[in-house]
Scaffold this active site. Structure first.
Site, short mmCIF file in Angstrom:
data_model
loop_
_atom_site.label_atom_id
_atom_site.label_comp_id
_atom_site.label_asym_id
_atom_site.label_seq_id
_atom_site.Cartn_x
_atom_site.Cartn_y
_atom_site.Cartn_z
N ARG A 58 96.96 -28.78 1.80
CA ARG A 58 96.32 -29.99 1.28
C ARG A 58 97.12 -30.54 0.10
NH1 ARG A 58 91.03 -30.62 -2.26
NH2 ARG A 58 90.49 -32.77 -1.81
N HIS A 62 98.64 -34.28 0.05
CA HIS A 62 98.30 -35.24 -1.01
C HIS A 62 99.52 -35.63 -1.83
CE1 HIS A 62 93.65 -34.86 -1.32
NE2 HIS A 62 94.05 -34.70 -0.07
N ASN A 92 92.09 -35.69 -5.94
CA ASN A 92 92.81 -34.45 -6.25
C ASN A 92 92.07 -33.50 -7.18
OD1 ASN A 92 95.08 -35.18 -4.71
ND2 ASN A 92 95.94 -36.38 -6.40
N HIS A 190 92.31 -29.13 9.24
CA HIS A 190 90.93 -28.87 8.84
C HIS A 190 90.35 -27.65 9.53
CE1 HIS A 190 90.13 -33.31 7.47
NE2 HIS A 190 90.97 -32.67 6.69
#
Length: 323
Positions: A58, A62, A92, A190
Site C-alpha cells: 500500500r 500510494h 495516508n 486487497h
C-alpha cells in the site's frame, strides 16, 4: 543551422541523462549486497508480522501515485516551513511500515553510505514481502532517486479513494499510464491486509445521507459487519479485507467482490463496468498462475511511474527528511 543542431543534440543528451531508464541489478557494483540485505530482512520479519506485507505494498502504491515512485510519501512535515507532506494527508494517515523502511535504510547505509535510495528500498521491500505471503515475484529494476518535494494536497487529489466509482478510478489510473486491466489486477492486493471501519462505514450507515445502507453491499455481510466490527459510523475497528484469507495472497478477494462482499465502494465499482467485470470473471475461473503473472506485470509497470533517475532528485541519508 549547425549551431542549432549542436544545441539540439546537447539538449537531447541532457534529457536522456536525467530520464535514464531503470536497470536490473543497478547496484551490482556500487552496493552488491543491497538486494540481499532487503530480502533477508523481509524474510526474517514479515512471517512474524504478515499484515505488514499489505502495508508495504500500500505504501508503494500510494507513493507511486503522487510525483511518481520517489519516496515522497516518506518525508515528514517540516514545522520550520509549515509544509504539510503526503504522509499527513487523509489517504495516508493509516499507512504503516515507515519504521520498517527506516530500519532497512539503516542497514543499507551501514553497508553502502549514500548509495541506495529510499524509493528503491520501498519498491524492493514491497515485492519481497508479497512473495513471503505466497504472492508472485516480479522484476524490480532499480536506480530510482528520491524526490525532494512532498505535498499533502497532491496526495488527497491523486490517490484513488475507496469511495470512487469506476469512471473516477479509470481516470485516476489512466493519469498514471495504467489501464483497466491494471486497475483490476492491482486491486487484487486487497486479498491481504486490513482496513478501518472509517473507510467504508458510510456504506453501512449513511450511504446517501439519509441513514441508509449501500444496496451494492451484500445485506447479510453488512449486518455481520455492523454487529461484530463496525458497531457505529464512528467506529475505528480494524477489519480484514479478505476474511479468512487476509494473510495469504490468493484469488479469494475477487470471489468476494462477485458476491458483493468487497469492503470498499471502489471494490464494488469493479463489477459495474463490462470490461472490468469480465476481467474479474476470467481471473476467478482461471489459473492463479495467470493472475500472478498479470499482477507481476502491472506491479512492474506501476513501479516505473514518474521515476527520477540520473541527476534528478537525491539519495536521502534518512528517508523521512531531505538531505
Amino acid at each position: 543551422m549547425g549551431k542549432n543542431f549542436v544545441c539540439l543534440v546537447i539538449g537531447l543528451v541532457l534529457i536522456a541523462s536525467t530520464n535514464a531508464d531503470l536497470e536490473m541489478n543497478y547496484y551490482a557494483k556500487s552496493c552488491p549486497k543491497a538486494e540481499k540485505i532487503v530480502v533477508d530482512y523481509v524474510n526474517k520479519h514479515i512471517p512474524n508480522a504478515p499484515t505488514l506485507a499489505a502495508a508495504l505494498i500500500r505504501m508503494h502504491f500510494h507513493d507511486c501515485f503522487v510525483r511518481g515512485c520517489d519516496a515522497s510519501l516518506l518525508l515528514n512535515s517540516t514545522s520550520s516551513t509549515g509544509n504539510r507532506t503526503e504522509k499527513v494527508s487523509p489517504p495516508n494517515r493509516t499507512v504503516r511500515g515507515f519504521d520498517f523502511i527506516d530500519r532497512l535504510k539503516s542497514l543499507l547505509e551501514a553497508e553502502c553510505p549514500g548509495v541506495v535510495s529510499c524509493a528503491d528500498i520501498v519498491s524492493l521491500a514491497a515485492r519481497d514481502a508479497i512473495v513471503v505471503t505466497g504472492g508472485p515475484f516480479w522484476r524490480v529494476p532499480t536506480g530510482r532517486r528520491d524526490g525532494v518535494i512532498s505535498n499533502a494536497s497532491e496526495a488527497l487529489a491523486q490517490i484513488p479513494a475507496p469511495f470512487s466509482n469506476i469512471s473516477t478510478l479509470q481516470t485516476d489510473f489512466a493519469n498514471k499510464g495504467l489501464n483497466l486491466t491494471d486497475l483490476v489486477v492491482l486491486s487484487g492486493a486487497h486479498t491481504i491486509g486490513i482496513s478501518h471501519c472509517s473507510s467504508f462505514a458510510n456504506r453501512l450507515y449513511n450511504f446517501t445521507g439519509v441513514g441508509d445502507q449501500d444496496p451494492s453491499l451484500d445485506s447479510e455481510y453488512a449486518t455481520n459487519l455492523k454487529a461484530n466490527k463496525c458497531k457505529s459510523i464512528n467506529s475505528t475497528t480494524k477489519v480484514e479485507m479478505d476474511p479468512g484469507s487476509f494473510r495469504t495472497f490468493d484469488l479469494s478477494y475477487y470471489k468476494l467482490v462477485l458476491k458483493r462482499r468487497g469492503l470498499f465502494e471502489s471494490d464494488a465499482a469493479l463489477t459495474t463496468n463490462s470490461i472490468t467485470s469480465s476481467i474479474i470473471n476470467q481471473i476467478v475461473n482461471g489459473d492463479s498462475k495467470i493472475f500472478f503473472k498479470e499482477f507481476a506485470n502491472s506491479m512492474e509497470k506501476m513501479g516505473r511511474i514518474g521515476v527520477k533517475t540520473g541527476s534528478s532528485g537525491e539519495i536521502r541519508k534518512h528517508c523521512a527528511r531531505v538531505n
